[in-house]
Enzyme design. Sequence first.
Site, PDB file in Angstrom:
ATOM      1  N   ARG A  61      -2.023  -6.133  -8.375  1.00  0.00           N
ATOM      2  CA  ARG A  61      -0.853  -6.983  -8.099  1.00  0.00           C
ATOM      3  C   ARG A  61      -0.682  -8.069  -9.129  1.00  0.00           C
ATOM      4  O   ARG A  61       0.431  -8.506  -9.399  1.00  0.00           O
ATOM      5  CB  ARG A  61      -1.008  -7.665  -6.723  1.00  0.00           C
ATOM      6  CG  ARG A  61      -0.928  -6.734  -5.556  1.00  0.00           C
ATOM      7  CD  ARG A  61      -1.417  -7.391  -4.305  1.00  0.00           C
ATOM      8  NE  ARG A  61      -2.836  -7.736  -4.437  1.00  0.00           N
ATOM      9  CZ  ARG A  61      -3.602  -8.148  -3.456  1.00  0.00           C
ATOM     10  NH1 ARG A  61      -3.098  -8.348  -2.259  1.00  0.00           N
ATOM     11  NH2 ARG A  61      -4.875  -8.407  -3.656  1.00  0.00           N
ATOM     12  N   HIS A  88       0.844  -1.207   0.000  1.00  0.00           N
ATOM     13  CA  HIS A  88       0.000   0.000   0.000  1.00  0.00           C
ATOM     14  C   HIS A  88       0.877   1.255   0.000  1.00  0.00           C
ATOM     15  O   HIS A  88       0.622   2.206  -0.732  1.00  0.00           O
ATOM     16  CB  HIS A  88      -0.878   0.072   1.256  1.00  0.00           C
ATOM     17  CG  HIS A  88      -1.919  -0.998   1.381  1.00  0.00           C
ATOM     18  ND1 HIS A  88      -2.094  -1.740   2.531  1.00  0.00           N
ATOM     19  CD2 HIS A  88      -2.863  -1.434   0.512  1.00  0.00           C
ATOM     20  CE1 HIS A  88      -3.098  -2.583   2.369  1.00  0.00           C
ATOM     21  NE2 HIS A  88      -3.587  -2.422   1.145  1.00  0.00           N
ATOM     22  N   SER A  99      -3.005  -7.576   3.198  1.00  0.00           N
ATOM     23  CA  SER A  99      -3.210  -7.401   4.639  1.00  0.00           C
ATOM     24  C   SER A  99      -3.578  -8.733   5.282  1.00  0.00           C
ATOM     25  O   SER A  99      -3.181  -9.017   6.427  1.00  0.00           O
ATOM     26  CB  SER A  99      -4.329  -6.386   4.901  1.00  0.00           C
ATOM     27  OG  SER A  99      -3.993  -5.130   4.376  1.00  0.00           O
ATOM     28  N   LYS A 125     -17.369  -6.381   7.801  1.00  0.00           N
ATOM     29  CA  LYS A 125     -16.133  -7.172   7.884  1.00  0.00           C
ATOM     30  C   LYS A 125     -15.756  -7.273   9.360  1.00  0.00           C
ATOM     31  O   LYS A 125     -16.293  -6.601  10.188  1.00  0.00           O
ATOM     32  CB  LYS A 125     -15.013  -6.476   7.101  1.00  0.00           C
ATOM     33  CG  LYS A 125     -15.075  -6.739   5.597  1.00  0.00           C
ATOM     34  CD  LYS A 125     -13.776  -6.323   4.932  1.00  0.00           C
ATOM     35  CE  LYS A 125     -13.775  -6.625   3.448  1.00  0.00           C
ATOM     36  NZ  LYS A 125     -12.530  -6.152   2.798  1.00  0.00           N
TER      37      LYS A 125
HETATM   38  O1  PNS Z   1      -8.911  -2.842   0.040  1.00  0.00           O
HETATM   39  P1  PNS Z   1     -10.239  -3.345  -0.445  1.00  0.00           P
HETATM   40  O2  PNS Z   1     -10.987  -3.994   0.682  1.00  0.00           O
HETATM   41  O3  PNS Z   1     -10.098  -4.245  -1.655  1.00  0.00           O
HETATM   42  O4  PNS Z   1     -11.076  -2.044  -0.903  1.00  0.00           O
HETATM   43  C1  PNS Z   1     -12.366  -2.166  -1.458  1.00  0.00           C
HETATM   44  C2  PNS Z   1     -13.081  -0.796  -1.513  1.00  0.00           C
HETATM   45  C3  PNS Z   1     -13.091  -0.135  -0.149  1.00  0.00           C
HETATM   46  C4  PNS Z   1     -12.337   0.104  -2.486  1.00  0.00           C
HETATM   47  C5  PNS Z   1     -14.530  -1.038  -2.032  1.00  0.00           C
HETATM   48  O5  PNS Z   1     -15.102  -2.069  -1.283  1.00  0.00           O
HETATM   49  C6  PNS Z   1     -15.441   0.191  -1.934  1.00  0.00           C
HETATM   50  O6  PNS Z   1     -15.209   1.176  -2.594  1.00  0.00           O
HETATM   51  N1  PNS Z   1     -16.485   0.107  -1.084  1.00  0.00           N
HETATM   52  C7  PNS Z   1     -17.421   1.200  -0.874  1.00  0.00           C
HETATM   53  C8  PNS Z   1     -18.814   0.845  -1.382  1.00  0.00           C
HETATM   54  C9  PNS Z   1     -18.938   1.134  -2.872  1.00  0.00           C
HETATM   55  O7  PNS Z   1     -18.835   2.261  -3.323  1.00  0.00           O
HETATM   56  N2  PNS Z   1     -19.192   0.089  -3.682  1.00  0.00           N
HETATM   57  C10 PNS Z   1     -19.371   0.242  -5.113  1.00  0.00           C
HETATM   58  C11 PNS Z   1     -18.159  -0.154  -5.926  1.00  0.00           C
HETATM   59  S1  PNS Z   1     -18.050  -1.918  -6.019  1.00  0.00           S
END
Ligand code: PNS
Length: 167
Positions: free
Chosen positions: A98, A25, A136, A49
């Site tokens: 990645r 990150h 993570s 989560k």
């Molecule tokens: O590090 P992560 O857990 O892969 O991040 C995922 C994240 C936080 C970017 C994604 O879950 C998110 O944007 N969630 C907010 C809800 C949202 O806007 N969802 C619509 C897009 S799928």
Amino acid sequence: MANHEGVNNRVAVYPGSFDPVTLGHLDIIQRAAKQYETLIVAVLNNTSKNPMFTIEERKELLEEVTRDIPNVKIDSFRDLLVRFMKSRQAGTIVRGIRSVSDFEYELQMASTNHLLDDEIETIFMMTNPKFSYLSSSIVKEIARFNGDVSELVPPVVQERLAAKGKA
Ligand code: PNS
């Protein structure tokens, strides 16, 4: 430059769970900060989560490891990402990729965000190959068994993981 909707493409958001922030990150944060005027690292406050670190702890760790990058701000959100973006007048989402296996999920997310708001662009950065296997979840798994995570996370995160183990 702000477009007619008021979002600024020079303000980028790097969203994620950051539970906890890893060197992978941090590599993306350092590189993205060079490409944008302002980079907001936005931690998703997701109650469904079961995080190891609270939202405050995750933000605090991010603050500590980005202290020397002046154009990085740490924030959190619990709304749709595109709505959060608009609330900060941010026009660009940054995500790290990645591997090929990340691509499908990222494509789905970027397409969904585009459908929800086509003023917002998603930009992908390739993760440094050094960290291509790193997540993570892997870090937490190693830390749970008292393994060495010194090559995977910043020292302050390593200390906090060790403290969690003793708690
Ligand atoms: O590090 P992560 O857990 O892969 O991040 C995922 C994240 C936080 C970017 C994604 O879950 C998110 O944007 N969630 C907010 C809800 C949202 O806007 N969802 C619509 C897009 S799928």
